[in-house]
Scaffold this active site. Structure first.
Site, PDB file in Angstrom:
ATOM      1  N   ASP A 144       0.835  -1.204   0.000  1.00 50.02           N
ATOM      2  CA  ASP A 144       0.000   0.000   0.000  1.00 50.02           C
ATOM      3  C   ASP A 144       0.876   1.263   0.000  1.00 50.02           C
ATOM      4  O   ASP A 144       2.097   1.154   0.075  1.00 50.02           O
ATOM      5  CB  ASP A 144      -0.935  -0.057   1.222  1.00 50.02           C
ATOM      6  CG  ASP A 144      -2.264   0.609   0.950  1.00 50.02           C
ATOM      7  OD1 ASP A 144      -2.352   1.414   0.003  1.00 50.02           O
ATOM      8  OD2 ASP A 144      -3.244   0.327   1.687  1.00 50.02           O
ATOM      9  N   ASP A 158     -10.893   2.939  -2.926  1.00 47.18           N
ATOM     10  CA  ASP A 158     -11.349   1.718  -2.244  1.00 47.18           C
ATOM     11  C   ASP A 158     -12.800   1.387  -2.546  1.00 47.18           C
ATOM     12  O   ASP A 158     -13.661   2.270  -2.514  1.00 47.18           O
ATOM     13  CB  ASP A 158     -11.236   1.905  -0.725  1.00 47.18           C
ATOM     14  CG  ASP A 158      -9.790   1.950  -0.274  1.00 47.18           C
ATOM     15  OD1 ASP A 158      -8.888   1.943  -1.130  1.00 47.18           O
ATOM     16  OD2 ASP A 158      -9.587   2.018   0.951  1.00 47.18           O
TER      17      ASP A 158
HETATM   18  C1  GLA Z   1      -6.066   1.474   1.853  1.00 45.92           C
HETATM   19  C2  GLA Z   1      -6.269   0.421   0.777  1.00 45.92           C
HETATM   20  C3  GLA Z   1      -7.335  -0.559   1.213  1.00 45.92           C
HETATM   21  C4  GLA Z   1      -6.928  -1.198   2.521  1.00 45.92           C
HETATM   22  C5  GLA Z   1      -6.686  -0.130   3.563  1.00 45.92           C
HETATM   23  C6  GLA Z   1      -6.122  -0.701   4.840  1.00 45.92           C
HETATM   24  O1  GLA Z   1      -7.180   2.300   2.001  1.00 45.92           O
HETATM   25  O2  GLA Z   1      -6.604   0.997  -0.445  1.00 45.92           O
HETATM   26  O3  GLA Z   1      -7.522  -1.544   0.226  1.00 45.92           O
HETATM   27  O4  GLA Z   1      -5.778  -1.980   2.331  1.00 45.92           O
HETATM   28  O5  GLA Z   1      -5.775   0.858   3.098  1.00 45.92           O
HETATM   29  O6  GLA Z   1      -5.904   0.263   5.822  1.00 45.92           O
END
Ligand code: GLA
Length: 436
Positions: free
Chosen positions: A159, A220
């Site tokens: 990430d 997301d």
């Molecule tokens: C980001 C990612 C998500 C998830 C969260 C975890 O928002 O895009 O897919 O992994 O972090 O905190």
């Protein structure tokens, strides 16, 4: 046909740039990922069934095996954020939260491997993960890659929270190298482009294809139709940039499947599955396999949709028609000169009777076999014959279309398997929702 040819050509040309050289994920990866459904629930005292703990992952693994998911290709069991301890160990290595993962990640990986499954883990290229756990910034990349390899982890989602663009430019390629250097094949999911943004996205997809197996392009996903639709819309609006970037070993990732959760109707669930298959998207479910409905299970386990998603040619499909009346048509070229067609309705009134023909959709002259994937009905159709599909509000009608030359040779049977020679005698040619 011009369109089909163009699509095939684009894929061959872009296929000249090789994907990450780890031999992994020649078709989009499939499995289960904790985040969307279970988030950062760490309250194991009060919520032991749902907290991020080894129990959650072994539970899901057991169900993947018991309920036939693994045998359909859903083999990754992926940990997301909030798995680690807040402190690194004395040697500076990441370590799992001792209370929630008392057996440790290595044992958890073994648990998966013993069952024919794979374990994925999560890290972040900034100082902290998005959830505030220790990250893997530049100076920790080699150490953490080695730790994941020592644990026999099979995939890493890397990430991008708490990192800046110059760090990302160094960090994402460096992690790719570090994973390769461990000698363990570890699938590599990069969140990098999701942190670059811009329209058109300011992303070097050629480079991404060289260093990552998949990448999160966009925001997301949430458990709602609005979210699914916004993501699909973004991907198809940018298809000219995105589609050429995809191919065996390198995939655009529109994020998890939320089928089986709370936000989607049955029609919307079918739509998400269909559009993700057209996009050659990774299929990571984020749901609770212990309590999933038969309806959702049937959609996620649909063998023909899975076969379309997993087509070995690995060409990402496109939207080819966007009508003012809210009907859209998507097409994905498949191997054996077959294709997948999706008719989708953005309407909210009633089932819409959409009239078209394969010829109007640029198919070459010939007669084709159309297999409707959610009803298991097949019919033969000439390219010039007009037909009507009745598409439910926010729903889809999805076909596997065999190549003209193949219609008498191979086709899907109702169990979803591609079969050898057979005749159509006795088959029901009346497709619900399809009026010839
Ligand atoms: C980001 C990612 C998500 C998830 C969260 C975890 O928002 O895009 O897919 O992994 O972090 O905190």
């Amino acid at each position: 046909m011009k369109l089909l040819l163009l699509l095939a050509l684009t894929s061959v040309l872009s296929g000249a740039a090789f994907g990450l050289d780890n031999g992994l994920m020649r078709t989009p990866p499939m499995g289960w990922l904790a985040w969307e459904r279970f988030r950062c629930d760490i309250d194991c005292d009060n919520d032991p069934m749902n907290c991020i703990s080894e129990r959650l992952f072994t539970d899901m693994a057991d169900w993947l095996v018991k309920d036939g998911w693994r045998d359909l290709g859903y083999v990754y069991v992926n940990i997301d954020d909030c798995w680690s301890s807040m402190e690194r160990d004395k040697q500076g290595r990441l370590q799992a939260d001792p209370k929630r993962f008392p057996s440790g990640i290595h044992k958890l990986a073994r648990y998966m491997h013993d069952r024919g499954l794979k374990l994925g883990i999560y890290g972040d290229m900034g100082t902290l993960t998005c959830g505030g756990y220790p990250g893997t910034p530049l100076d920790k990349i080699e150490l953490d890659a080695q730790t994941f390899a020592d644990w026999e982890v099979d995939m890493l989602k890397y990430d991008g929270c708490y990192s800046n663009s110059s760090e990302q430019e160094k960090g994402y390629p460096l992690m790719s190298k570090a994973l390769n250097a461990t000698g363990r094949p570890i699938g590599y999911s990069c969140s990098w482009p999701a942190y670059q943004g811009g329209l058109p996205p300011k992303v070097n997809y050629t480079q991404l294809g060289e260093i990552c197996n998949l990448w999160r392009n966009y925001g997301d996903i949430q458990d709602s139709w609005d979210s699914v639709l916004a993501i699909a819309d973004w991907f198809f609006a940018n298809q000219d940039t995105l589609a050429p970037a995809a191919g065996p070993g390198r995939w655009n990732d529109p994020d998890m499947l939320v089928v089986g959760d709370f936000g989607l109707s049955t029609d919307q669930s079918r739509s998400q599955m269909a559009l993700w298959a057209i996009m050659a998207a990774p299929l990571f479910m984020s749901n609770d396999l212990r309590f999933i409905s038969n309806d959702a299970r049937a959609i996620l386990q649909n063998k023909v949709v899975i076969a379309i998603n997993q087509d070995p040619m690995g060409v990402q499909g496109r939207r080819i028609v966007k009508e003012k009346n809210g009907i859209e048509v998507f097409l994905r070229p498949l191997s054996n000169k077959a294709s997948a067609l999706v008719f989708f309705s953005r309407r909210n009134d009633m089932p819409y009777r959409y009239q078209t023909s394969l010829k109007k959709l640029n198919y070459t002259a010939g007669s084709y076999k159309l297999f409707e994937v959610y009803t298991n009905r097949a019919t033969l159709l000439k390219d010039s014959t007009d037909f009507v599909v009745s598409v439910n509000p926010t729903g889809v009608v999805m076909f596997y279309v065999s190549a003209p030359a193949d219609t008498n040779l191979r086709h899907f049977h109702s169990d979803g398997k591609l079969q050898g020679p057979s005749s159509y005698e006795g088959e029901d040619n009346s497709l619900p929702g399809v009026f010839l």
